[in-house]
Every structure is written in structure tokens, then in C-alpha cells.
Design an enzyme around this catalytic site. Structure first.
Site, PDB file in Angstrom:
ATOM      1  N   ASP A   1       0.852  -1.194   0.000  1.00  0.00           N
ATOM      2  CA  ASP A   1       0.000   0.000   0.000  1.00  0.00           C
ATOM      3  C   ASP A   1       0.881   1.234   0.000  1.00  0.00           C
ATOM      4  O   ASP A   1       1.087   1.876   1.028  1.00  0.00           O
ATOM      5  CB  ASP A   1      -0.935  -0.011   1.209  1.00  0.00           C
ATOM      6  CG  ASP A   1      -1.891   1.176   1.205  1.00  0.00           C
ATOM      7  OD1 ASP A   1      -2.157   1.710   0.112  1.00  0.00           O
ATOM      8  OD2 ASP A   1      -2.364   1.566   2.293  1.00  0.00           O
TER       9      ASP A   1
ATOM     10  N   GLU B   1      -2.376   0.679  -8.021  1.00  0.00           N
ATOM     11  CA  GLU B   1      -3.109   1.709  -8.746  1.00  0.00           C
ATOM     12  C   GLU B   1      -4.614   1.461  -8.605  1.00  0.00           C
ATOM     13  O   GLU B   1      -5.055   0.376  -8.220  1.00  0.00           O
ATOM     14  CB  GLU B   1      -2.719   1.729 -10.223  1.00  0.00           C
ATOM     15  CG  GLU B   1      -3.206   2.983 -10.928  1.00  0.00           C
ATOM     16  CD  GLU B   1      -2.471   3.277 -12.210  1.00  0.00           C
ATOM     17  OE1 GLU B   1      -2.417   4.461 -12.593  1.00  0.00           O
ATOM     18  OE2 GLU B   1      -1.951   2.336 -12.823  1.00  0.00           O
TER      19      GLU B   1
END
Length: 863
Positions: free
Chosen positions: A721, A730
């Protein structure tokens, strides 16, 4: 794969962690790092004059630059050896706090990067230390501190720069929290409830579910599963499906560990339905995002409307040499973390949003009320159109604009994509993007995406806006004709400057999808024959492959799902064959779910988790959900719910991949505006944004964060993350679209999917066929406790039926969509009462009765 996920590592910012202590430090590779000998061999961009002051190098950074690399202080010709571990350190301060993009990379294109971090620097001297292992040889690397992109001018000062080899190789160990993994949002009362615990224990362990006040709610024994190949963890599983008491703050205790808290409720997914759909409004191009819809932190000016520094999307030229005309391609959704707009990705995304609505017309357990006018966060609310269709129209209008005008070469085809001429960096608000926008050449794949989605648009918008529906149909038919004339115009796989290539060397699946949608909308024999003669027709492996599933590059399954669920002109035998493809695919995914320790309906060959693996999980869940809609078999819904468990925390990383949902949720996804990790003044991603997820190819993709931290990761652990990890983290429209579909399905399931007795209406539909039609009587009963006034009943007709003589109600028919509304004398449907009405139909051949009815958007039982 998404647009900002391919090239130009210099545009990417990735925060790292402080390096470990040096083992055997190598020689110093930075010359004059303390500036005792002046400024040589340091350099800086011309817009930031620098000089030595009080033993530090101080650069005057201008205001208003667009990208971090617009202002750089650096040193070139630094040798970097692949496989060697290095420690880079420096001290810096800035009169106006900023974030330094710290880079070790090639000095020229393709800017191959071995270190890319984002490092906050304040007014007091900050010591930055980064450790990295070089992935490639760079004989003359450039060490750069990129400090542009700020709105205010500042003085940036640097001292004591050092780079030495021989550092202790950095070891990234993800924080996975508790070893007990559950769905961190929760479980539906009448659904399965499963979890996984990481443990080396050979024998079963005792698990205990505790309420928020510590009371024992359930207990049992785990089932040892050995080593999970996706994570290389030894695990046990457990289930507590018999616990149905609604409540919050439940936890599971196993082997001295306590899970994250969760709820048991029927309305778990109501907020996710709304948030997952709001994602698309957040990412609209060409319109301001209003605070009264999304909150102050997410509000922003309109992007790409031609207000400086934008070049705008209303008059966009082709890439030099590709065409000599310009198009207005304003509107639409930004594809992913960048500002590109792509027809092949937009096509599947808008189709799945429209399918989310269309399911409410076809599935017995689906309800359209929560998607209706005034229910979602769109500025067009209260216009008489379901809000979800308002949102889809914003993208559909853009897709039609991408069609090559009549009289031009390849007229009727669709341009493959439109984006910036060069990559932009992070962060970058859309209205500040200074790049020239360019159209890229048409492709057959894009043209067929337009044909398919516009055909679907034509049938769904007909009841609300006949002119727009006609525009969609014309665009679809024109695109189909153009694609048939140019069946092998393929996108260039090397066209990856400024945006993703989205290349596809096999468009047979797009032909099948487009034919299915056009046939369903028009009933014309041309499209019927295109469907039935396709080698993909009836092929489960082509529609729903075992190791993958539907994606922007594999769209045949979209056509199958439409043919299986939306009334069309297939014979009963042909329809049965199509539905068998759906249930066979669903059987495959359900078996995968049951076989895996973490329960996900996704099992790629050799555990090869692909780019955007979470979207594959979601698309497989759509197949399962559709099979459940068609058959009512709970095994399919169980696998859907198990997939939701995986996405929301029951996974090897104990990570909820959806922002705002769960105790340990992803919140630093790769995005140019939602870039809080790089710029604290900007927000984290909005709730309801799903991360791409584990990607086994991330380390080799050029993703600098993955290369630094995920080397050697187990397949399901190849995720971080971090805003810089574009290969794992993304967010994109084609990943959030299946999330929106599934959130809608799950909310319907929680509110009534397994509790049909809670329905408050019953419909009895009786048809009496004759030579060229039928006479139909309909009875609607109010089985609830509240009056319904006024009422509106909606359903879909199959075949080519048209209403003729009607009685006891007002009727509207748009294509196959029929709605009946009251007359003045039967406006109120009191509890326990019923209303009867009827009509005649004309049809060339017999057609089956509808199976799904919605009263004011709420599903009814059928009698």
C-alpha cells in the site's frame, strides 16, 4: 493493466523506509558531498540558481512549476552495480516545507530507476537515509533531488550527501497484523462466515467468536490446511455460519490471537454500493467536482477544460503524423492514476456500470431503488433518470466523441485513446496538468468497444432519453460496420509514452461481445448470425477461462452474460446453451473458492497473480452472481461472499483492499490527485476505491517500490500500500466498475436475497397465447404493511413483443422495457389489496413470460 502503470519511472514517487545499518561500507561515491570545494560537480536546473551558503548548497526554487522534476539538484556519473546494496543519505531543509522526490536513475531516457522515494523536508534540517539494492547496472547514474511542483517559492538547502555501497540489504517485512484473518467489514446474517488463521500447529485449534462486550457467541475447531501455495503460509480455516445474530464489534480468537473487529448485518454493503459508484464522479474529466456531493477535501476545479495551464480536451489534435483533424473529446472519466482516457478501458467500465442497472431489470433478487434518481452522488440527480445511468452517460458521451468523423480515413472507427503527450508526475491536480493532449490512432478493439457499449446504451436509455438512445444506436451500428471493414487494425504495443498502450492482438472476443449487444438491442439477423457463427460461441474457456476471467482484453464473457440474462431473440435451446456456459464457468470459480485456504474464486496457473488481480476476483464474482441470479443455487452466492471476504481482509496480508472499509484498508493507492502520501494537503483516495492487488510481475515491471521491497514475494504477498507502487496499488475505472456491480449485488443479497419472505409485493403474470400474439393479465398484490401510492411496475419482455390494446393502467414500452402505472381510481395499493390490469401483445413467434418484476424499484415475488 492501467495507463499510468507502464513507463517513465522518473514520473513516479514512492515513499520508502529508513535503511538498515551498514555492513561493510564501500567507498564514497558522491563527490564534494559537503560542498567544502564549492559546487562542482553538482548541477541544478536553470530555473533554480544555487550557491554555497554557510557550508550548504542552497537553491532558489520558483513557484508554480508543474512536476517534481521541473526543479532538480543532482550529480551525474555515479556508477551503480546491479545486485549491490547502497545507502544514500543527505541533510536538507526548506523555507517552505516540501516533499523531495529522491532518485537514483539513468540521466536520460528511459530513466531506469533503482531508487525512488518521497521524503518530506521541513524548515529544520532533516536527515534522510535510504537503503536500496540496485536491480540493474547504471555505469553513469544520476543522483537527483527533485523539488519542483510546489505552488510557493522556497529556498532549499542541502548538505552532507553520501552514497556508499556495502550496505545491509533492505528487508521488507509487511505488517500483517493479527494471524486471524476475517472479512473486516463483516458477514451477512444468513450467509457463510469463514476465516483463516496463520499457524504452524498440526492439530485443530479452538476458535471462539466474541461479542463486543466479550461474551462468547460461538466456538468450534479449526481445520488444518497445510501450506497455502499463494502465500507460503501454513494455515487453518474455520467457519461460524450458524451465528446469525446481528451486531457490531465481533472478533474471533484463535491460538492466542484476536482478529480485527467485524459486524454481522444485512445492510453491510449499502455504503459500499454508493461509494464504489461515487468513484466515477470523483474521476470525471471536464467538470468541477462539487463539495456538496463529495466533501471539501475531494472537491476540485474542472480538469482539461482549456484554462491555463491546461491545453484542454475540447479541441484535441492527433499525435503528429496520425491525422490532420481535431476533435472535441471532453468529458469522460480519467482512466486510472493518470489523466488519460481510453476507449478499450472505458468500454468495459461503462458497460459494467450499465449492467449494474440492467441487472435490476432482469434478476429476481435485484432492486433498482438504490440506483434511482436522487439516490447517488451525481449533479444530474432529480432529472427523472436513474442516477447510475446519468453517471454512465458521462463516459458514453466521451466514447462516442472518439469516433472518427465521416469523410475522414477510417471513418466510423474509434480512436484507441487520448492522453498527455508526455507522462506527468505525482502529485498533479487535473486542472494544473500542462501537457498537450493528443489523439492516438483508431483500432479495431476500440471500435468494437464502442459498438458494444453504445448498443447497450441504446436499449437502456430509450425509456428516459430517446434522442440519446438513438445517437447511441447510430454510433454502435456505424462502429460495427467500420470494424467489419477494418478487422485487424491493432493498437501499437510500443505506444506507451504519456499513457498506456492497451494493445490487443486478438479482437475475436470484442467482435463476439459487440455482436451480442447489437443482437440483444436490435434483434437483427445480421448480429444473430455473427453471434452464432463465432468460434467463441458456446466456449466456456473463451468466455470464463479457468486461470483468469473477464478483463479489458478478454471481453467475450460480457457478451455471454448479456445473452444469458437480457431478453433477446435466441431460441429456448440456444438460450439454454448460453446459460450453460455461465453456470459451467461459475462452477469452475466456485470450486476454486472452495479449494483455497483464503476462499477466493481465482486460481491462476502457477499462482501467477496478474496485474489488477483484484479485478479478476471481482469479475469472477460477477459470473458467480449471474449464475446465482439464473438458478438460485446458494453455492454460487457462497462463493461470491467468499470473494468479498478475500477483498475485505480475509487474505494473506490481512489487508482490506478497499479504501474506507475495514480496520486495515488500503489508503495510499497510486493517483495524481488523491496523493496524501506525497503531499499532506491532498486527500487519500475516496472511500470505495479498490486497489489493483497482488501482482507477481510487479518486481520485473519497472515499479521501483516493488523492486525495492517485494523481491522474492509469494504471489499473494506481492502487494504494498504505497503510492509509488503502480504495479500493485493503482486504482482504475475498470477495477472499480466490477466492484460497483458486486457491491450492488451484495447489498441486494443482504437486504433480501436469502429472505424472500421479506418482499412486500407479489406479481401474478398470466399469458394466453394466440396465433400472432397473446392476451396478458397481471395482478399486483401489496403483501407489506404500508400502502404504496402511486405505484409503478417494471419488467422486460422477451422476443419482439409489442403492446397493443391495454386496460386498467397506463403503459410505456421502450424496446423491451415495459412499465405500468396507475389510473386515478387505482392509484393507491393498500396493504393486503391487489390491482389487476392487462394488455394484448403482438409477436412473430411465442415468447416466454418474464420472470422478474420491480414495484417502485423493489423486487417482487412471482406467483
Amino acid at each position: 493493466m492501467s495507463a499510468a502503470a507502464l513507463l517513465f519511472a522518473a514520473a513516479l514517487a514512492a515513499p520508502g523506509t529508513a535503511g538498515a545499518q551498514e555492513a561493510e561500507p564501500g567507498p564514497e561515491q558522491i563527490s564534494n558531498g559537503d560542498f567544502a570545494a564549492g559546487t562542482a560537480p553538482w548541477w541544478w536546473t536553470a530555473n533554480a540558481p544555487a550557491a554555497v551558503s554557510d557550508g550548504r548548497l542552497c537553491a532558489q526554487v520558483p513557484a508554480g512549476t508543474a512536476n517534481a522534476w521541473d526543479v532538480i539538484v543532482g550529480q551525474n556519473d555515479v556508477p551503480i552495480v546491479a545486485g549491490e546494496s547502497y545507502e544514500l543519505s543527505y541533510s536538507a531543509s526548506s523555507a517552505v516545507p516540501l516533499t523531495v522526490q529522491t532518485r537514483v536513475q539513468e540521466a536520460a531516457e528511459p530513466y531506469t530507476t533503482v531508487l525512488a522515494t518521497a521524503d518530506p523536508v521541513g524548515t529544520d534540517a532533516t536527515r534522510v537515509t535510504r537503503t536500496f539494492t540496485a536491480s540493474v547496472d547504471l555505469p553513469a547514474a544520476s543522483v537527483q533531488l527533485q523539488i519542483g511542483g510546489g505552488e510557493r517559492a522556497t529556498a532549499f538547502c542541502l548538505d552532507d550527501v553520501s552514497l556508499r555501497g556495502g550496505a545491509e540489504p533492505p528487508v521488507y517485512v509487511p505488517d500483517t497484523g493479527s494471524r486471524v484473518r476475517v472479512n473486516q467489514v463483516g458477514y451477512l446474517p444468513h450467509g457463510p462466515k469463514s476465516g483463516t488463521v496463520v499457524t504452524d500447529a498440526e492439530a485443530p485449534l479452538t476458535w471462539t467468536v466474541k461479542t463486543a462486550d466479550g461474551t462468547t457467541a460461538a466456538t468450534g475447531r479449526t481445520v488444518p490446511q497445510g501450506e497455502d501455495p499463494s502465500s507460503r503460509q501454513r494455515v487453518h480455516t474455520f467457519g461460524f455460519g450458524d451465528l446469525t445474530t446481528a451486531g457490531d464489534g465481533y472478533t474471533v480468537e484463535v491460538d492466542g490471537e484476536t482478529s480485527e473487529p467485524f459486524s454481522i448485518r444485512g445492510d453491510l454493503y449499502d455504503g459500499l454500493r454508493s461509494d464504489a459508484l461515487a468513484y466515477f464522479y470523483h474521476n470525471r474529466s471536464g467538470t468541477p467536482i462539487e463539495a456538496d456531493l463529495v466533501g471539501e477535501e475531494y472537491a476540485r476545479p474542472a480538469g482539461h477544460v482549456g484554462v491555463a495551464p491546461n491545453k484542454g480536451d475540447t479541441d484535441v489534435p492527433c499525435r503528429p503524423g496520425d491525422c490532420d483533424y481535431r476533435l472535441d473529446v471532453s468529458g469522460g472519466w480519467y482512466d486510472a492514476g493518470d489523466h488519460g482516457k481510453y476507449v478499450v478501458n472505458g468500454g468495459i467500465s461503462v458497460a459494467q456500470l450499465m449492467s449494474t442497472y440492467e441487472r435490476t431489470l432482469t434478476a429476481p433478487d435485484a432492486e433498482s431503488a438504490e440506483l434511482g434518481d436522487g439516490e447517488l452522488r451525481v449533479p444530474e440527480r432529480d432529472n427523472g433518470v436513474p442516477d447510475i445511468l446519468d453517471e454512465a452517460r458521462w463516459e458514453m458521451d466521451f466514447l462516442i466523441k472518439m469516433q472518427v468523423p465521416a469523410g475522414e480515413p477510417l471513418a466510423g472507427m474509434a480512436h484507441h485513446k487520448m492522453h498527455d503527450a508526455q507522462w506527468t508526475g505525482l502529485p498533479m491536480k487535473p486542472h494544473l496538468d500542462p501537457q498537450q493532449r493528443e489523439l492516438h490512432p483508431p483500432s479495431t478493439a476500440a471500435t468494437l468497444n464502442l459498438a458494444a457499449s453504445a448498443a447497450q446504451c441504446a436499449r437502456l436509455y430509450a425509456p428516459f432519453d430517446a434522442a440519446f438512445a438513438d445517437r447511441c444506436r447510430r454510433a454502435a451500428e456505424t462502429a460495427w460496420t467500420a470494424a467489419k471493414e477494418h478487422p485487424d487494425v491493432l493498437a501499437d504495443p510500443n505506444d506507451g509514452t504519456g499513457g498506456g498502450a492497451y494493445s490487443d492482438n486478438d479482437v475475436s472476443d470484442e467482435f463476439y461481445w459487440a455482436a451480442a449487444e447489437l443482437f440483444t438491442t436490435t434483434g437483427e439477423d445480421t448480429y444473430r448470425q455473427a453471434v452464432l457463427s463465432s468460434p467463441l460461441h458456446g466456449d466456456t474457456d473463451a468466455a470464463f477461462p479457468a486461470g483468469g476471467g473477464i478483463s479489458w482484453g478478454y471481453t467475450a464473457g460480457l457478451g455471454v452474460l448479456t445473452l444469458a440474462t437480457v431478453p433477446n431473440g435466441l431460441t429456448s435451446a440456444q438460450l439454454g446453451e448460453v446459460r450453460t456456459v455461465v453456470t459451467t464457468g461459475a462452477d469452475r470459480y466456485a470450486a476454486q473458492s472452495r479449494a483455497q485456504a483464503y476462499g477466493l474464486p481465482y486460481a491462476p496457473k502457477d499462482e501467477d497473480y496478474v496485474w489488477g488481480s483484484n479485478s479478476q476476483v471481482l469479475n469472477n464474482m460477477i459470473v458467480l452472481a449471474t449464475a446465482h441470479d439464473l438458478t438460485g443455487e446458494t453455492a454460487y452466492q457462497d462463493a461470491v461472499l467468499s470473494g468479498a471476504d478475500y477483498l475485505l481482509g480475509r487474505n494473506p496480508l490481512n489487508q482490506s483492499y478497499v479504501t474506507g472499509y475495514g480496520e486495515r484498508d488500503s489508503r495510499n493507492q497510486h493517483h495524481r490527485f488523491w496523493a496524501h502520501q506525497n503531499d499532506p494537503s491532498l486527500p487519500n483516495p475516496a472511500p470505495g476505491s479498490v486497489a489493483g492487488g497482488p501482482n507477481l510481475t510487479a518486481v520485473a515491471s519497472g515499479d521501483p517500490v516493488a523492486a525495492e521491497k517485494l523481491s522474492g514475494c509469494a504471489p499473494a504477498m506481492c502487494y504494498i500500500d504505497d503510492i509509488g507502487s503502480w504495479a500493485t496499488n493503482e486504482i482504475t475505472v475498470n477495477w472499480n466498475a466490477p466492484l460497483a456491480f458486486m457491491a450492488s449485488y451484495l447489498d441486494d443479497a443482504g437486504e433480501g436475497g436469502r429472505a424472500v419472505q421479506a418482499r412486500t409485493c407479489k406479481v401474478t403474470y398470466s399469458s394466453h397465447p394466440w396465433n400472432s400474439g397473446s392476451t396478458v393479465t397481471v395482478r399486483v398484490e401489496n403483501t407489506g404493511s404500508e400502502p404504496v401510492s402511486p405505484w409503478s411496475l417494471t419488467w422486460l419482455l422477451s422476443g419482439d413483443q409489442r403492446l397493443s390494446h391495454t386496460w386498467s393502467a397506463e403503459f410505456d414500452q421502450s424496446g423491451r422495457t415495459v412499465s405500468a402505472r396507475p389510473l386515478p381510481w387505482n392509484r393507491t395499493l393498500a396493504p393486503g389489496s391487489a390491482v389487476d390490469f392487462g394488455f394484448n401483445t403482438s409477436a412473430a413467434s411465442p415468447a416466454p413470460d418474464p420472470a422478474s418484476f420491480k414495484l417502485n424499484g423493489r423486487a417482487c415475488t412471482s406467483g
